[in-house]
Each structure stands twice: as C-alpha cells, then as structure tokens.
Write a protein that holds these residues in place. Structure first.
Motif, PDB file in Angstrom:
ATOM      1  N   LYS A  22       0.833  -1.207   0.000  1.00  0.00           N
ATOM      2  CA  LYS A  22       0.000   0.000   0.000  1.00  0.00           C
ATOM      3  C   LYS A  22       0.866   1.255   0.000  1.00  0.00           C
ATOM      4  CE  LYS A  22      -3.849   2.172   2.403  1.00  0.00           C
ATOM      5  NZ  LYS A  22      -4.778   2.094   3.560  1.00  0.00           N
ATOM      6  N   ARG A  23       1.947   1.223   0.759  1.00  0.00           N
ATOM      7  CA  ARG A  23       2.874   2.358   0.779  1.00  0.00           C
ATOM      8  C   ARG A  23       3.527   2.536  -0.589  1.00  0.00           C
ATOM      9  NH1 ARG A  23       8.347   2.812   1.825  1.00  0.00           N
ATOM     10  NH2 ARG A  23       9.007   4.833   2.640  1.00  0.00           N
ATOM     11  N   ARG A  24       3.928   1.437  -1.226  1.00  0.00           N
ATOM     12  CA  ARG A  24       4.525   1.536  -2.565  1.00  0.00           C
ATOM     13  C   ARG A  24       3.518   2.089  -3.578  1.00  0.00           C
ATOM     14  NH1 ARG A  24       6.235  -3.864  -1.072  1.00  0.00           N
ATOM     15  NH2 ARG A  24       8.359  -3.811  -0.260  1.00  0.00           N
ATOM     16  N   MET A  25       2.254   1.694  -3.448  1.00  0.00           N
ATOM     17  CA  MET A  25       1.236   2.202  -4.368  1.00  0.00           C
ATOM     18  C   MET A  25       1.051   3.707  -4.196  1.00  0.00           C
ATOM     19  SD  MET A  25      -2.810   1.209  -4.618  1.00  0.00           S
ATOM     20  CE  MET A  25      -3.149   2.144  -3.124  1.00  0.00           C
ATOM     21  N   LEU A  26       1.012   4.194  -2.952  1.00  0.00           N
ATOM     22  CA  LEU A  26       0.836   5.622  -2.716  1.00  0.00           C
ATOM     23  C   LEU A  26       2.042   6.421  -3.231  1.00  0.00           C
ATOM     24  CD1 LEU A  26      -0.697   5.531   0.874  1.00  0.00           C
ATOM     25  CD2 LEU A  26      -1.887   5.903  -1.288  1.00  0.00           C
ATOM     26  N   MET A  27       3.241   5.867  -3.077  1.00  0.00           N
ATOM     27  CA  MET A  27       4.425   6.534  -3.609  1.00  0.00           C
ATOM     28  C   MET A  27       4.375   6.610  -5.135  1.00  0.00           C
ATOM     29  SD  MET A  27       7.301   4.822  -1.111  1.00  0.00           S
ATOM     30  CE  MET A  27       8.679   5.480  -2.015  1.00  0.00           C
ATOM     31  N   ALA A  28       3.918   5.538  -5.775  1.00  0.00           N
ATOM     32  CA  ALA A  28       3.806   5.546  -7.238  1.00  0.00           C
ATOM     33  C   ALA A  28       2.733   6.543  -7.698  1.00  0.00           C
ATOM     34  CB  ALA A  28       3.476   4.141  -7.748  1.00  0.00           C
ATOM     35  N   ILE A  29       1.635   6.651  -6.955  1.00  0.00           N
ATOM     36  CA  ILE A  29       0.581   7.617  -7.308  1.00  0.00           C
ATOM     37  C   ILE A  29       1.100   9.047  -7.198  1.00  0.00           C
ATOM     38  CG2 ILE A  29      -1.638   8.554  -6.552  1.00  0.00           C
ATOM     39  CD1 ILE A  29      -2.470   5.703  -5.855  1.00  0.00           C
ATOM     40  N   ASP A  30       1.845   9.341  -6.132  1.00  0.00           N
ATOM     41  CA  ASP A  30       2.415  10.687  -5.980  1.00  0.00           C
ATOM     42  C   ASP A  30       3.402  11.007  -7.097  1.00  0.00           C
ATOM     43  OD1 ASP A  30       0.926  11.064  -3.727  1.00  0.00           O
ATOM     44  OD2 ASP A  30       2.516  10.508  -2.333  1.00  0.00           O
ATOM     45  N   ARG A  31       4.220  10.022  -7.458  1.00  0.00           N
ATOM     46  CA  ARG A  31       5.178  10.231  -8.542  1.00  0.00           C
ATOM     47  C   ARG A  31       4.455  10.508  -9.855  1.00  0.00           C
ATOM     48  NH1 ARG A  31       9.693  12.307 -10.361  1.00  0.00           N
ATOM     49  NH2 ARG A  31      10.577  11.148 -12.109  1.00  0.00           N
ATOM     50  N   ARG A  32       3.392   9.757 -10.143  1.00  0.00           N
ATOM     51  CA  ARG A  32       2.646   9.968 -11.391  1.00  0.00           C
ATOM     52  C   ARG A  32       1.944  11.326 -11.394  1.00  0.00           C
ATOM     53  NH1 ARG A  32      -2.260   6.031 -13.092  1.00  0.00           N
ATOM     54  NH2 ARG A  32      -3.223   7.201 -11.403  1.00  0.00           N
ATOM     55  N   LYS A  33       1.456  11.776 -10.236  1.00  0.00           N
ATOM     56  CA  LYS A  33       0.818  13.092 -10.150  1.00  0.00           C
ATOM     57  C   LYS A  33       1.800  14.209 -10.498  1.00  0.00           C
ATOM     58  CE  LYS A  33      -2.913  12.331  -6.830  1.00  0.00           C
ATOM     59  NZ  LYS A  33      -3.408  12.651  -5.470  1.00  0.00           N
ATOM     60  N   LYS A  34       3.019  14.103  -9.995  1.00  0.00           N
ATOM     61  CA  LYS A  34       4.023  15.124 -10.286  1.00  0.00           C
ATOM     62  C   LYS A  34       4.359  15.154 -11.780  1.00  0.00           C
ATOM     63  CE  LYS A  34       6.179  14.985  -5.711  1.00  0.00           C
ATOM     64  NZ  LYS A  34       7.419  14.656  -4.941  1.00  0.00           N
ATOM     65  N   LEU A  35       4.504  13.958 -12.373  1.00  0.00           N
ATOM     66  CA  LEU A  35       4.818  13.906 -13.804  1.00  0.00           C
ATOM     67  C   LEU A  35       3.681  14.481 -14.649  1.00  0.00           C
ATOM     68  CD1 LEU A  35       6.467  10.365 -13.999  1.00  0.00           C
ATOM     69  CD2 LEU A  35       7.620  12.566 -14.129  1.00  0.00           C
ATOM     70  N   LEU A  36       2.447  14.136 -14.300  1.00  0.00           N
ATOM     71  CA  LEU A  36       1.313  14.664 -15.053  1.00  0.00           C
ATOM     72  C   LEU A  36       1.153  16.164 -14.863  1.00  0.00           C
ATOM     73  CD1 LEU A  36      -1.345  11.850 -14.485  1.00  0.00           C
ATOM     74  CD2 LEU A  36      -0.184  12.413 -16.614  1.00  0.00           C
ATOM     75  N   LYS A  37       1.453  16.655 -13.676  1.00  0.00           N
ATOM     76  CA  LYS A  37       1.358  18.101 -13.429  1.00  0.00           C
ATOM     77  C   LYS A  37       2.359  18.871 -14.278  1.00  0.00           C
ATOM     78  CE  LYS A  37       1.758  21.490  -9.702  1.00  0.00           C
ATOM     79  NZ  LYS A  37       2.063  21.679  -8.250  1.00  0.00           N
ATOM     80  N   ASN A  38       3.598  18.375 -14.328  1.00  0.00           N
ATOM     81  CA  ASN A  38       4.606  19.040 -15.155  1.00  0.00           C
ATOM     82  C   ASN A  38       4.278  18.929 -16.648  1.00  0.00           C
ATOM     83  OD1 ASN A  38       6.055  19.662 -12.830  1.00  0.00           O
ATOM     84  ND2 ASN A  38       7.255  17.768 -12.929  1.00  0.00           N
ATOM     85  N   LEU A  39       3.775  17.750 -17.062  1.00  0.00           N
ATOM     86  CA  LEU A  39       3.420  17.575 -18.469  1.00  0.00           C
ATOM     87  C   LEU A  39       2.252  18.477 -18.865  1.00  0.00           C
ATOM     88  CD1 LEU A  39       4.041  15.915 -21.021  1.00  0.00           C
ATOM     89  CD2 LEU A  39       2.354  14.251 -20.247  1.00  0.00           C
ATOM     90  N   ARG A  40       1.327  18.691 -17.944  1.00  0.00           N
ATOM     91  CA  ARG A  40       0.187  19.567 -18.232  1.00  0.00           C
ATOM     92  C   ARG A  40       0.623  21.017 -18.395  1.00  0.00           C
ATOM     93  NH1 ARG A  40      -3.193  22.536 -14.930  1.00  0.00           N
ATOM     94  NH2 ARG A  40      -5.286  22.887 -15.772  1.00  0.00           N
ATOM     95  N   LEU A  41       1.622  21.444 -17.633  1.00  0.00           N
ATOM     96  CA  LEU A  41       2.093  22.816 -17.738  1.00  0.00           C
ATOM     97  C   LEU A  41       2.945  23.038 -18.990  1.00  0.00           C
ATOM     98  CD1 LEU A  41       3.075  23.460 -14.010  1.00  0.00           C
ATOM     99  CD2 LEU A  41       1.040  24.282 -15.202  1.00  0.00           C
TER     100      LEU A  41
END
Length: 256
Positions: free
Chosen positions: A164-183
């Motif tokens: 569960k901890r690994r999944m949350l870390m992967a979700i946070d990492r994907r959010k950062k990548l999508l945020k930068n890609l959106r900008l």
C-alpha cells in the motif's frame, strides 16, 4: 370360585398391557437410536422411564452466498494464446509444435511476465517513437500499470501495508509527472490521459485544522500586523509634515 376366575382375568389383561407397552418401548428406542445415528434427531437421548421423543430437526436449504465480483483485472484482455514478450519476435516460435507453443504462450506464463507484456502495450500507446524508453509519457505508462497491479493485489490482501505504501508513492510520482506535463505540453497531457484511461484531478486547496492555539496565534499576528502598519503610517505622516515645514521655510527665505 368367582374370585379366582376374576383374579385370573385381571392378571391376563395386565400381562397383555405389559407386553404391548414393552413392545412399544423397544420399537421407540430402536427408532430413536437409528434416527440419532443418521443425524435426523437432535436433543437428549430417550430414557427408560419415559417415552418422550425429541422433535426432528428441520434442515432448511441455505441461501447460496453471492460471490463478490470486483473490478476486472488489467490482465484480462491478454489472450492465453499470445506468446511471451521474449518469443513474440522470434519467427521460429510461430511455426513450432502445439505443445512447444503452449509452453511459450501466456497460458503457462507467470504473473510478472503478463505484467511486463501489459507494460509494453501501454508504452506502445503513448511513446513518441519506437526507441523512446525514457520520456515522461513512458514513465507515466509504467507507473499506471504498476499502480493498477497494486490495487488488484490490495483488494485481496487489504492488510498488506508495504505494498500500500509503494502504491501511494507511485501515485504521488505519477501526479508530479502529469502536473509538469500539463504545464509544458497540454495536448500531450490530454492524449496520455485518454490513451491510458487516467482521470486527472486537481490537488485540494490548503486546509488546516482551526485549533484554539492556531486561532489565538492568528489573532495575535493580526494585531501585530495592524500595529506595525499604524507605526509606518505615523512615520510617513511625520516625514510628510517635516518635508512640508522645510519647504515652507525655504519658500519664506526665498521671499525675503
């Protein structure tokens, strides 16, 4: 003579009643033993001094439990006849025997091999070219396959805190990548979300619990801010009054 005949008749009738009662007792006891042995009767055993028989237990049909149907797995669209990723590009694997082809197919493949093939399929949807393996879109695709795999695992093993901890870390990492890609590139961001089936949600606004200590500190800071602004205003007024006085003296000196 009459008394002896009457006594004999009474004894005969009593003997007949005793025989009937003993026969009834043996029949009831035999029936109770057979029923209790077969599991049809429940309750205390029949005693010799009484003929009370426990009522039969009614075994009603139980309602069939419905199986919990969770969401479909991301590996469900992989056909078992597909070859593994290492042998898909080998031409000899297409023309081999059926038994060998079965060994090389996904029917007998492990979960990690199926997951690797699913990652390659997601990467092929969003990569820029055939040699692209390190772009932001490819990283998002790999993280998406990994997150969905963790979600399926946690539905069966909800107490697995490490995954569960690994999944949350992967979700946070994907959010950062999508945020930068959106900008940076909004069109690519929309294409990636559409191809991978991702719903991007904006992060929530800053929220802080309003405790009594925090409210008192906020009120004190507001008072200090107002006092400082008042002092600055007074200093500005003094400076303006001083400049006006000097200007007035200078004008008087010029007139004289």
């Amino acid at each position: 003579m009459f008394s002896s005949c009457g006594l004999r008749a009474v004894l005969k009738s009593a003997g007949g009643v005793f025989r009937e009662s003993s026969a009834l007792y043996t029949a009831v006891s035999a029936r109770a033993s057979t029923c209790s042995g077969s599991g049809l009767l429940s309750g205390p055993a029949v005693s010799k001094g009484s003929f009370a028989v426990a009522p039969p237990a009614r075994h009603y049909a139980r309602v069939a439990k419905k199986k919990k149907t969770g969401p479909e797995s991301q590996l469900g669209d992989l056909l078992p006849t597909m070859l593994k990723m290492d042998y898909a590009a080998v031409p000899l694997a297409q023309s081999t025997d059926d038994l060998v082809k079965r060994l090389l197919s996904l029917e007998l493949a492990s979960h990690s091999e199926k997951l690797q093939l699913k990652k390659e399929q997601l990467i092929a949807k969003v990569q820029r070219d055939e040699n692209d393996r390190n772009s932001v879109e490819v990283q998002v695709a790999i993280l998406t396959a990994r997150i969905r795999n963790y979600q399926e695992h946690l539905q069966k093993h909800h107490k697995d805190k490490a995954n569960k901890r690994r999944m949350l870390m992967a979700i946070d990492r994907r959010k950062k990548l999508l945020k930068n890609l959106r900008l940076v590139r909004f069109d690519t961001f929309e294409r990636v979300c559409e191809q991978l089936g991702i719903t991007y949600t904006f992060p929530p606004e800053y929220y802080r619990r309003a405790t009594r200590r925090w409210l008192a500190k906020k009120e004190f800071c507001i008072k200090v801010f107002k006092a400082v602004q008042k002092q600055k205003a007074e200093q500005k007024m003094k400076q303006r009054s001083g400049t006006t006085e000097t200007e007035a003296k200078a004008s008087e000196a010029q007139t004289q």
